[in-house]
Design a protein around this motif. Sequence first.
Motif, PDB file in Angstrom:
ATOM      1  N   LEU A 160       0.833  -1.212   0.000  1.00 47.39           N
ATOM      2  CA  LEU A 160       0.000   0.000   0.000  1.00 47.39           C
ATOM      3  C   LEU A 160       0.865   1.259   0.000  1.00 47.39           C
ATOM      4  O   LEU A 160       0.623   2.196  -0.774  1.00 47.39           O
ATOM      5  CB  LEU A 160      -0.919   0.003   1.227  1.00 47.39           C
ATOM      6  CG  LEU A 160      -2.106  -0.950   1.168  1.00 47.39           C
ATOM      7  CD1 LEU A 160      -2.738  -1.093   2.551  1.00 47.39           C
ATOM      8  CD2 LEU A 160      -3.141  -0.476   0.160  1.00 47.39           C
ATOM      9  N   SER A 161       1.874   1.277   0.842  1.00 46.33           N
ATOM     10  CA  SER A 161       2.730   2.459   0.951  1.00 46.33           C
ATOM     11  C   SER A 161       3.503   2.709  -0.338  1.00 46.33           C
ATOM     12  O   SER A 161       3.725   3.858  -0.729  1.00 46.33           O
ATOM     13  CB  SER A 161       3.703   2.279   2.117  1.00 46.33           C
ATOM     14  OG  SER A 161       4.477   3.437   2.283  1.00 46.33           O
ATOM     15  N   LEU A 162       3.898   1.616  -1.002  1.00 45.51           N
ATOM     16  CA  LEU A 162       4.717   1.765  -2.209  1.00 45.51           C
ATOM     17  C   LEU A 162       3.885   1.972  -3.475  1.00 45.51           C
ATOM     18  O   LEU A 162       4.401   1.855  -4.585  1.00 45.51           O
ATOM     19  CB  LEU A 162       5.663   0.576  -2.349  1.00 45.51           C
ATOM     20  CG  LEU A 162       6.751   0.553  -1.267  1.00 45.51           C
ATOM     21  CD1 LEU A 162       7.537  -0.751  -1.318  1.00 45.51           C
ATOM     22  CD2 LEU A 162       7.683   1.759  -1.394  1.00 45.51           C
ATOM     23  N   ARG A 163       2.642   2.340  -3.286  1.00 47.72           N
ATOM     24  CA  ARG A 163       1.881   2.817  -4.453  1.00 47.72           C
ATOM     25  C   ARG A 163       2.534   4.098  -4.962  1.00 47.72           C
ATOM     26  O   ARG A 163       2.431   4.437  -6.125  1.00 47.72           O
ATOM     27  CB  ARG A 163       0.419   3.075  -4.069  1.00 47.72           C
ATOM     28  CG  ARG A 163      -0.383   1.807  -3.952  1.00 47.72           C
ATOM     29  CD  ARG A 163      -1.781   2.080  -3.500  1.00 47.72           C
ATOM     30  NE  ARG A 163      -2.668   0.973  -3.860  1.00 47.72           N
ATOM     31  CZ  ARG A 163      -3.866   0.822  -3.380  1.00 47.72           C
ATOM     32  NH1 ARG A 163      -4.357   1.706  -2.520  1.00 47.72           N
ATOM     33  NH2 ARG A 163      -4.607  -0.193  -3.755  1.00 47.72           N
ATOM     34  N   GLU A 168      21.341  11.736  -6.555  1.00 45.85           N
ATOM     35  CA  GLU A 168      21.980  12.242  -5.350  1.00 45.85           C
ATOM     36  C   GLU A 168      23.316  11.538  -5.130  1.00 45.85           C
ATOM     37  O   GLU A 168      23.634  10.572  -5.820  1.00 45.85           O
ATOM     38  CB  GLU A 168      21.058  12.034  -4.151  1.00 45.85           C
ATOM     39  CG  GLU A 168      19.743  12.801  -4.301  1.00 45.85           C
ATOM     40  CD  GLU A 168      18.808  12.600  -3.134  1.00 45.85           C
ATOM     41  OE1 GLU A 168      19.273  12.158  -2.060  1.00 45.85           O
ATOM     42  OE2 GLU A 168      17.623  12.871  -3.297  1.00 45.85           O
ATOM     43  N   ALA A 169      24.095  12.036  -4.168  1.00 44.16           N
ATOM     44  CA  ALA A 169      25.419  11.469  -3.907  1.00 44.16           C
ATOM     45  C   ALA A 169      25.344   9.988  -3.553  1.00 44.16           C
ATOM     46  O   ALA A 169      26.213   9.200  -3.931  1.00 44.16           O
ATOM     47  CB  ALA A 169      26.085  12.239  -2.774  1.00 44.16           C
ATOM     48  N   ARG A 170      24.286   9.644  -2.844  1.00 48.94           N
ATOM     49  CA  ARG A 170      24.122   8.244  -2.454  1.00 48.94           C
ATOM     50  C   ARG A 170      22.987   7.629  -3.277  1.00 48.94           C
ATOM     51  O   ARG A 170      21.822   7.979  -3.091  1.00 48.94           O
ATOM     52  CB  ARG A 170      23.788   8.169  -0.967  1.00 48.94           C
ATOM     53  CG  ARG A 170      23.664   6.766  -0.464  1.00 48.94           C
ATOM     54  CD  ARG A 170      23.444   6.753   1.025  1.00 48.94           C
ATOM     55  NE  ARG A 170      23.208   5.382   1.430  1.00 48.94           N
ATOM     56  CZ  ARG A 170      22.541   5.040   2.488  1.00 48.94           C
ATOM     57  NH1 ARG A 170      22.032   5.968   3.264  1.00 48.94           N
ATOM     58  NH2 ARG A 170      22.373   3.788   2.796  1.00 48.94           N
ATOM     59  N   PRO A 171      23.305   6.710  -4.201  1.00 49.68           N
ATOM     60  CA  PRO A 171      22.246   6.091  -5.009  1.00 49.68           C
ATOM     61  C   PRO A 171      21.259   5.328  -4.126  1.00 49.68           C
ATOM     62  O   PRO A 171      21.660   4.700  -3.147  1.00 49.68           O
ATOM     63  CB  PRO A 171      23.005   5.116  -5.909  1.00 49.68           C
ATOM     64  CG  PRO A 171      24.415   5.552  -5.879  1.00 49.68           C
ATOM     65  CD  PRO A 171      24.628   6.211  -4.555  1.00 49.68           C
ATOM     66  N   ARG A 172      19.995   5.401  -4.486  1.00 52.16           N
ATOM     67  CA  ARG A 172      18.954   4.701  -3.736  1.00 52.16           C
ATOM     68  C   ARG A 172      18.087   3.906  -4.704  1.00 52.16           C
ATOM     69  O   ARG A 172      17.772   4.377  -5.788  1.00 52.16           O
ATOM     70  CB  ARG A 172      18.072   5.683  -2.981  1.00 52.16           C
ATOM     71  CG  ARG A 172      18.757   6.315  -1.823  1.00 52.16           C
ATOM     72  CD  ARG A 172      17.795   7.188  -1.078  1.00 52.16           C
ATOM     73  NE  ARG A 172      18.398   7.586   0.182  1.00 52.16           N
ATOM     74  CZ  ARG A 172      18.094   8.670   0.830  1.00 52.16           C
ATOM     75  NH1 ARG A 172      17.165   9.473   0.357  1.00 52.16           N
ATOM     76  NH2 ARG A 172      18.681   8.966   1.961  1.00 52.16           N
ATOM     77  N   LYS A 173      17.712   2.736  -4.239  1.00 51.69           N
ATOM     78  CA  LYS A 173      16.819   1.889  -5.028  1.00 51.69           C
ATOM     79  C   LYS A 173      15.384   2.208  -4.622  1.00 51.69           C
ATOM     80  O   LYS A 173      15.011   2.035  -3.464  1.00 51.69           O
ATOM     81  CB  LYS A 173      17.134   0.416  -4.765  1.00 51.69           C
ATOM     82  CG  LYS A 173      16.438  -0.535  -5.698  1.00 51.69           C
ATOM     83  CD  LYS A 173      16.944  -1.953  -5.463  1.00 51.69           C
ATOM     84  CE  LYS A 173      16.408  -2.904  -6.500  1.00 51.69           C
ATOM     85  NZ  LYS A 173      16.911  -4.277  -6.289  1.00 51.69           N
ATOM     86  N   PHE A 174      14.612   2.686  -5.572  1.00 53.66           N
ATOM     87  CA  PHE A 174      13.215   3.030  -5.322  1.00 53.66           C
ATOM     88  C   PHE A 174      12.321   1.889  -5.794  1.00 53.66           C
ATOM     89  O   PHE A 174      12.499   1.361  -6.884  1.00 53.66           O
ATOM     90  CB  PHE A 174      12.832   4.327  -6.055  1.00 53.66           C
ATOM     91  CG  PHE A 174      13.230   5.560  -5.310  1.00 53.66           C
ATOM     92  CD1 PHE A 174      14.556   5.948  -5.234  1.00 53.66           C
ATOM     93  CD2 PHE A 174      12.281   6.311  -4.662  1.00 53.66           C
ATOM     94  CE1 PHE A 174      14.937   7.073  -4.539  1.00 53.66           C
ATOM     95  CE2 PHE A 174      12.644   7.451  -3.950  1.00 53.66           C
ATOM     96  CZ  PHE A 174      13.977   7.826  -3.886  1.00 53.66           C
ATOM     97  N   TYR A 175      11.381   1.546  -4.934  1.00 56.18           N
ATOM     98  CA  TYR A 175      10.424   0.482  -5.236  1.00 56.18           C
ATOM     99  C   TYR A 175       9.060   1.088  -5.499  1.00 56.18           C
ATOM    100  O   TYR A 175       8.721   2.164  -5.002  1.00 56.18           O
ATOM    101  CB  TYR A 175      10.300  -0.480  -4.044  1.00 56.18           C
ATOM    102  CG  TYR A 175      11.545  -1.259  -3.754  1.00 56.18           C
ATOM    103  CD1 TYR A 175      11.798  -2.463  -4.380  1.00 56.18           C
ATOM    104  CD2 TYR A 175      12.472  -0.784  -2.829  1.00 56.18           C
ATOM    105  CE1 TYR A 175      12.945  -3.186  -4.105  1.00 56.18           C
ATOM    106  CE2 TYR A 175      13.623  -1.498  -2.535  1.00 56.18           C
ATOM    107  CZ  TYR A 175      13.850  -2.698  -3.179  1.00 56.18           C
ATOM    108  OH  TYR A 175      14.980  -3.408  -2.892  1.00 56.18           O
ATOM    109  N   ARG A 176       8.276   0.360  -6.275  1.00 58.58           N
ATOM    110  CA  ARG A 176       6.899   0.780  -6.542  1.00 58.58           C
ATOM    111  C   ARG A 176       6.048  -0.472  -6.726  1.00 58.58           C
ATOM    112  O   ARG A 176       6.500  -1.457  -7.329  1.00 58.58           O
ATOM    113  CB  ARG A 176       6.836   1.643  -7.790  1.00 58.58           C
ATOM    114  CG  ARG A 176       5.463   2.199  -8.048  1.00 58.58           C
ATOM    115  CD  ARG A 176       5.443   3.070  -9.290  1.00 58.58           C
ATOM    116  NE  ARG A 176       4.150   3.685  -9.390  1.00 58.58           N
ATOM    117  CZ  ARG A 176       3.916   4.985  -9.252  1.00 58.58           C
ATOM    118  NH1 ARG A 176       4.905   5.807  -9.071  1.00 58.58           N
ATOM    119  NH2 ARG A 176       2.700   5.454  -9.339  1.00 58.58           N
TER     120      ARG A 176
END
Length: 111
Positions: free
Chosen positions: A23-26, A71-79
């Motif tokens: 639900l949150s990762l909508r 950004e300086a620190r890569p982040r993996k975004f989920y959906r």
Amino acid sequence: MDDLTQQHTQELRRGTVVLASLLSLREPGYGYGLLESLAEAGITVDGNTLYPLLRRLEKQGLLTSEWNTDEARPRKFYRTSAEGERLIEALLADWHELDTALGRLTDGGDR
């Protein structure tokens, strides 16, 4: 909370974390941000539980992901994927049925 209660509470919450994450990762989000948003919603989960869960949900096709390297620190975004949305619908329907059934058991049928 005694150990037995804590064990059963953990079992009760296990499936809830899956549903809450989907639900949150909508809206796209990364692991640490999800930890914070779940905690703000009243669902505490340990990072050692959440990060493997995210990888499992992605492997099952329920989440998609992409790296943000802006950004300086890569982040993996989920959906949440389309398959994840279908699972949300099924889990929420079951959740409401269980809530109604438990209400009948605790309120004597006043629900």
